[in-house]
Every structure is written in C-alpha cells, then in structure tokens.
Design a protein around this motif. Structure first.
Motif, PDB file in Angstrom:
ATOM      1  N   UNK A   1      -9.594 -37.013  -9.500  1.00  0.00           N
ATOM      2  CA  UNK A   1      -9.885 -37.503 -10.886  1.00  0.00           C
ATOM      3  C   UNK A   1     -10.987 -36.583 -11.705  1.00  0.00           C
ATOM      4  N   UNK A   2     -11.393 -35.572 -11.064  1.00  0.00           N
ATOM      5  CA  UNK A   2     -12.477 -34.883 -11.587  1.00  0.00           C
ATOM      6  C   UNK A   2     -11.762 -33.546 -12.504  1.00  0.00           C
ATOM      7  N   UNK A   3     -12.658 -33.296 -13.502  1.00  0.00           N
ATOM      8  CA  UNK A   3     -12.499 -32.067 -14.521  1.00  0.00           C
ATOM      9  C   UNK A   3     -11.978 -30.861 -13.634  1.00  0.00           C
ATOM     10  N   UNK A   4     -13.036 -30.611 -12.455  1.00  0.00           N
ATOM     11  CA  UNK A   4     -12.961 -29.296 -11.862  1.00  0.00           C
ATOM     12  C   UNK A   4     -11.625 -29.373 -11.305  1.00  0.00           C
ATOM     13  N   UNK A   5     -11.088 -30.509 -10.650  1.00  0.00           N
ATOM     14  CA  UNK A   5      -9.798 -30.204  -9.955  1.00  0.00           C
ATOM     15  C   UNK A   5      -8.617 -29.787 -11.143  1.00  0.00           C
TER      16      UNK A   5
ATOM     17  N   UNK B   1     -17.310 -26.823 -13.995  1.00  0.00           N
ATOM     18  CA  UNK B   1     -18.607 -27.275 -14.547  1.00  0.00           C
ATOM     19  C   UNK B   1     -19.167 -28.393 -13.620  1.00  0.00           C
ATOM     20  N   UNK B   2     -18.655 -28.721 -12.640  1.00  0.00           N
ATOM     21  CA  UNK B   2     -19.110 -29.710 -11.732  1.00  0.00           C
ATOM     22  C   UNK B   2     -18.962 -31.198 -12.089  1.00  0.00           C
TER      23      UNK B   2
ATOM     24  N   UNK C   1     -11.549 -23.785  -3.922  1.00  0.00           N
ATOM     25  CA  UNK C   1     -11.436 -22.957  -5.186  1.00  0.00           C
ATOM     26  C   UNK C   1     -10.543 -23.674  -6.216  1.00  0.00           C
ATOM     27  N   UNK C   2      -9.980 -24.775  -5.843  1.00  0.00           N
ATOM     28  CA  UNK C   2      -9.142 -25.752  -6.745  1.00  0.00           C
ATOM     29  C   UNK C   2      -9.817 -26.803  -7.022  1.00  0.00           C
ATOM     30  N   UNK C   3     -11.169 -26.915  -6.550  1.00  0.00           N
ATOM     31  CA  UNK C   3     -12.050 -28.239  -6.859  1.00  0.00           C
ATOM     32  C   UNK C   3     -11.724 -29.226  -5.992  1.00  0.00           C
TER      33      UNK C   3
END
Ligand code: COA
Length: 261
Positions: A239-243, A259-260, A138-140
């Motif tokens: 390092x992802x935008x989702x995180x 956004x994956x 849920x937090x990526x």
C-alpha cells in the motif's frame, strides 16, 4: 500426468520427477497462474506413488525463476498483498513439508520469489551460471513467500540480512561458500547432477528420509510468528508509494526514486 500451461511435469522410470516452470520469455517469473498450477502439480506429486523425488527447475538457458511477476505485484494493495503473501507461503510450505525430497536445480537467475522457491526445496544444486538474491527492497517491498525466514535458517541471520538489505545477488561459487546451495555443477550437466542427487536419496529408506525432513522442520516451527510478520508487512508495503514507484520503475525500465512513504 496432468498437463499445465506454465509448468511441465515428467517422471523418469526411476521415480524422479522433473517439475519445470515454463515461462522462459519472462524468465519463468511466478504469476498467479504459475502459482495455481504449482499448487496443482504438488497435488499430483503427492498422490502419485511412482514419484519418489522431484527436481524443480526453470525452462530455458537463463533463469531458474526471476521472481514473482512484477507486473502483477505492481497491482497489489495492503489487503491483496497480504493474501498474495499468504498464498505463496502456503504453496511453498507444501514443498518444504513434503515427505518426498525436492531438489532445486538453479539453472540461472533465482531472484526474489525464485530464490524463495529454491529455499523451499530441501536441497539446492546450482549451475555455474546461477545468480541468486533477494532484490525486493529495490521494489519497495520484502520477500513474501517465506524468504525472510528460510534464508536466515539456511545461511544465518547476518548473511540473510546482507542479501535482503543490499539486494546484491551472489554468483554460484559465493552461494556455495555461504551454504546457500549444496553443490555447484557445470550448466551442461547440471540437470543430470540434480537428478542423480535425487535418485541417490530414493535409494535410502523412504520413511527415514521423510522423518529426517519432518524432524528438521519441527525445529523451525517457531518461525510461525516470523511468517505472520512477513505477510502483514508485505501487505502493508503493497500500500505504499515506494512500492508503486519501485514496481512502476522496473516495468518502465528506469531507476526508482523512493520517498520513504
Ligand atoms: N517479473 C516480470 N517480468 C520479468 C521478471 C519479473 N520478476 N523478470 C524478468 N521479467 C521479464 C522482463 O520484463 C522481460 O520482459 P520483456 O521482454 O517483455 O520486456 C523478460 O522477462 C526478460 O527479462 P530482461 O530484464 O530483459 O532480461 P535481462 O537478462 O536483461 O535481465 C534480470 C535479467 C533477471 C536481471 C532482470 O530481468 C530482472 O532484474 N528481473 C527482476 C528481478 C527481480 O527484481 N525479482 C524480484 C521480484 S519479487
């Protein structure tokens, strides 16, 4: 006994120590200070011959540990995320490989890193108000303190993936049903029940207890590749935008929009 700011460590005359994560206003979330102090507390436990077994629990009526501290998680990047995962893996591995038995007393929420902490213990006693799960997706992100490996060994691959992928937590009785905990007890007498289980084990042959722990662990050593993959993926996800979105949404108390990427 050493003194800590985020933990308490007491020892009964019968050799059962109680190690309590003590940040009840943040549901005992594991920040860097807790992790450092936990590592130091393990030094104290290992070097004190009077300590024969440890009950690990959380302060306050609501939570064992509600996870890694999301306000710190939110600042991780690819490189610091992998280090973060490796440090947590190392500290929790010290619990799993200890010759002294660790019994988790799960007195409320044991989510994310809290569930992973309970899984690192040799045995788990749950209060009837326990709620356990791995909500990291849920937090990526994914469990980063050994949870992807240990949960699978405790409940099997199918249930482990269900808990990790759906992020839906389970209550005490369901946790008992799938073998995630060894016993469920009324919250009012739970700590004593966990201490009684630890005390019973201290009456058994200590070398045999240590050998049983080591033998079971020896059979799990193929998991090393799993831990490697876990830390690498954890760092990559940081390092992802989702995180960034997942952690920011939690801290802002709003639902995330992934956004994956
Ligand atoms: N990290 C940082 N802070 C946390 C936390 C965590 N993992 N879990 C709870 N807290 C904090 C809350 O932000 C809140 O702080 P505030 O009072 O300063 O706002 C405080 O602890 C109390 O939590 P709150 O959310 O108000 O309690 P609740 O009873 O409404 O909900 C939970 C309890 C456990 C359902 C909810 O706190 C939660 O979902 N926590 C995060 C669980 C999680 O995703 N863990 C995995 C992290 S890897």
């Amino acid at each position: 006994m050493p003194r800590f700011e985020t933990l308490t460590l007491t020892v009964d005359p019968d050799g059962v120590a109680v190690l309590t994560v003590n940040r009840p206003d943040k549901l005992n979330a594991l920040n860097r200070q807790v992790m450092r102090e936990l590592n130091a507390a393990l030094d104290a436990v290992e070097s004190d011959a009077a300590i024969r077994a440890v009950v690990l629990t959380g302060a306050g009526p609501k939570a064992f540990v509600a996870g890694a501290d999301i306000s710190e998680l939110a600042g991780l990047d690819t490189s610091t995320g992998e280090e973060f995962s490796r440090y947590g893996q190392t500290v929790f591995d010290r619990i799993e490989s200890s010759a002294k038995v660790f019994v988790a007393y799960v007195n409320g929420f044991a989510l994310g890193g809290g569930c992973e902490l309970a899984l690192a213990c040799h045995l788990r006693v749950a209060a009837d108000n326990a709620v356990m799960g791995l909500p990291e997706v849920t937090l990526g992100t994914i469990p980063g303190y050994g949870g992807t490996q240990r949960l699978m060994h405790v409940v099997g691959k199918g249930r482990a993936l269900e808990l990790m992928l759906t992020a839906v937590p389970v209550k005490a009785e369901a946790a008992l049903g799938m073998g995630l905990v060894n016993r469920v007890v009324p919250a009012a007498e739970g700590l004593e029940a966990a201490k009684a289980m630890a005390r019973q084990i201290t009456t058994r042959g200590p070398l045999a207890v240590a050998a049983a722990i080591q033998a079971v662990r020896a059979g799990l050593n193929d998991a090393d590749a799993g831990y490697e993959a876990e830390a690498e993926a954890f760092g990559r996800l940081c390092g992802t935008a989702d995180f960034a979105e997942g952690t920011a949404a939690f801290l802002a108390k709003r639902p995330p929009s992934f956004t994956g990427s």
